[in-house]
Design a protein around this motif. Structure first.
Motif, PDB file in Angstrom:
ATOM      1  N   THR A   2      15.779   4.262   1.718  1.00 39.27           N
ATOM      2  CA  THR A   2      14.665   4.572   0.828  1.00 39.27           C
ATOM      3  C   THR A   2      15.173   5.042  -0.529  1.00 39.27           C
ATOM      4  N   ILE A  69       9.752   4.113  -2.717  1.00 39.50           N
ATOM      5  CA  ILE A  69       8.605   4.875  -3.196  1.00 39.50           C
ATOM      6  C   ILE A  69       8.589   4.788  -4.717  1.00 39.50           C
ATOM      7  N   VAL A  82       3.101  -2.575  -4.548  1.00 42.33           N
ATOM      8  CA  VAL A  82       2.481  -2.642  -3.229  1.00 42.33           C
ATOM      9  C   VAL A  82       2.667  -4.038  -2.636  1.00 42.33           C
ATOM     10  N   CYS A  87       5.729   1.869  -1.279  1.00 44.13           N
ATOM     11  CA  CYS A  87       4.684   2.885  -1.257  1.00 44.13           C
ATOM     12  C   CYS A  87       4.556   3.413  -2.680  1.00 44.13           C
ATOM     13  N   VAL A  95      -2.287   8.001  -2.809  1.00 46.98           N
ATOM     14  CA  VAL A  95      -1.482   6.905  -2.290  1.00 46.98           C
ATOM     15  C   VAL A  95      -2.179   5.603  -2.659  1.00 46.98           C
ATOM     16  N   ASP A  97      -1.983   2.115  -1.707  1.00 45.09           N
ATOM     17  CA  ASP A  97      -1.425   1.208  -0.717  1.00 45.09           C
ATOM     18  C   ASP A  97      -2.293  -0.040  -0.624  1.00 45.09           C
ATOM     19  N   ALA A 142       5.231  10.558   2.217  1.00 47.59           N
ATOM     20  CA  ALA A 142       5.702   9.197   1.927  1.00 47.59           C
ATOM     21  C   ALA A 142       7.176   9.035   2.288  1.00 47.59           C
ATOM     22  N   ARG A 145       7.417   8.793   6.085  1.00 48.76           N
ATOM     23  CA  ARG A 145       6.899   7.487   6.518  1.00 48.76           C
ATOM     24  C   ARG A 145       7.885   6.362   6.163  1.00 48.76           C
ATOM     25  N   ALA A 146       8.444   6.405   4.968  1.00 48.04           N
ATOM     26  CA  ALA A 146       9.384   5.360   4.547  1.00 48.04           C
ATOM     27  C   ALA A 146      10.626   5.361   5.428  1.00 48.04           C
ATOM     28  N   ALA A 151       6.300   1.578   4.229  1.00 46.06           N
ATOM     29  CA  ALA A 151       4.857   1.386   4.072  1.00 46.06           C
ATOM     30  C   ALA A 151       4.423   0.045   4.637  1.00 46.06           C
ATOM     31  N   GLN A 157       0.464  -5.748   3.959  1.00 49.08           N
ATOM     32  CA  GLN A 157       0.721  -5.826   2.519  1.00 49.08           C
ATOM     33  C   GLN A 157      -0.492  -6.390   1.791  1.00 49.08           C
TER      34      GLN A 157
END
Length: 167
Positions: A2, A69, A82, A87, A95, A97, A142, A145-146, A151, A157
Motif C-alpha cells: 500500500t 490510497i 477509483v 481507495c 470515502v 469509492d 482505509a 482495509r488496503a 478497496a 470497481q
C-alpha cells in the motif's frame, strides 16, 4: 504494498497524512505543482510536476492502483483513481469509492453549472477540527482495509460511463 498519494497543492490534511503514513510505515508521495515542505523521512517523497492544468492529477492517476490510497478533493481525479482500484479519501474523510463516486461526480457537475449561471455565489463551509478528526479515522480505516486486500477486493470497481461526445 500500500502507498499513499497526496494531491498536495491545496490539501489541508498533509500533516495528518504524514503521521498516519509514518505510523504504518507506508511510502507516501506528495504531488504538487510547487515545492512543498515535507518531513525528512525515506518513506515520504516529494514529486513536483511541471506547471500545467491537471499535470499533478495525471501523475497520480497513472501511478495509483489497487491497495493504494489517494487523498484528494478533486472529484474527476478521484473517479480516475477509483476506476484503477485505489481507495480515495477527501480531506473531510469522505470515502469516494465505487458506490459514491457517481453521485459525487453528478453533484460536482450540478454545483459547477449553478455557479456558472450565478445561482450560487458562495463557496463551501470552512474546514473544522471535526473534519480533521473524521479524516484521521477514515484514513486509519482505509490503511487497514488496503492491507487486508485493497478497496477493489472489498467493493466492485466503478467504471466511468462511455464518452458520448455530448457536452
Amino acid at each position: 504494498m500500500t502507498r499513499i498519494f497526496i494531491d498536495a497543492d491545496a490539501c489541508p490534511v498533509r500533516d495528518e497524512t504524514y503521521r498516519v503514513a509514518l505510523r504504518h510505515g507506508l511510502r507516501t508521495y506528495v504531488v504538487s505543482n510547487r515545492l512543498i515542505a515535507i518531513p525528512s523521512s525515506p518513506l515520504i517523497e516529494r514529486v513536483v510536476v511541471t506547471q500545467g492544468m491537471d499535470v499533478a492529477d495525471d501523475w497520480i492517476a497513472e501511478q495509483a492502483g489497487a491497495r493504494d490510497i489517494v487523498i484528494s478533493a478533486d472529484i474527476p481525479l478521484a473517479a480516475r483513481c477509483v476506476a484503477s482500484g485505489a481507495c480515495v479519501l477527501d480531506p473531510r474523510g469522505r470515502v469516494l469509492d465505487a458506490d459514491a463516486i457517481g453521485m459525487a461526480l453528478a453533484m460536482r457537475n450540478l454545483m459547477e453549472d449553478l455557479r456558472s449561471t450565478g445561482a450560487i455565489m458562495q463557496g463551501g463551509r470552512g474546514f473544522t477540527r471535526a473534519d480533521r478528526s473524521t479524516f484521521l479515522s477514515a484514513l486509519d480505516t482505509a490503511v487497514v482495509r488496503a492491507r487486508k486486500g485493497g478497496a477493489a477486493a472489498v467493493r466492485p470497481q466503478w467504471r466511468p460511463p462511455p464518452d458520448t461526445g455530448a457536452a
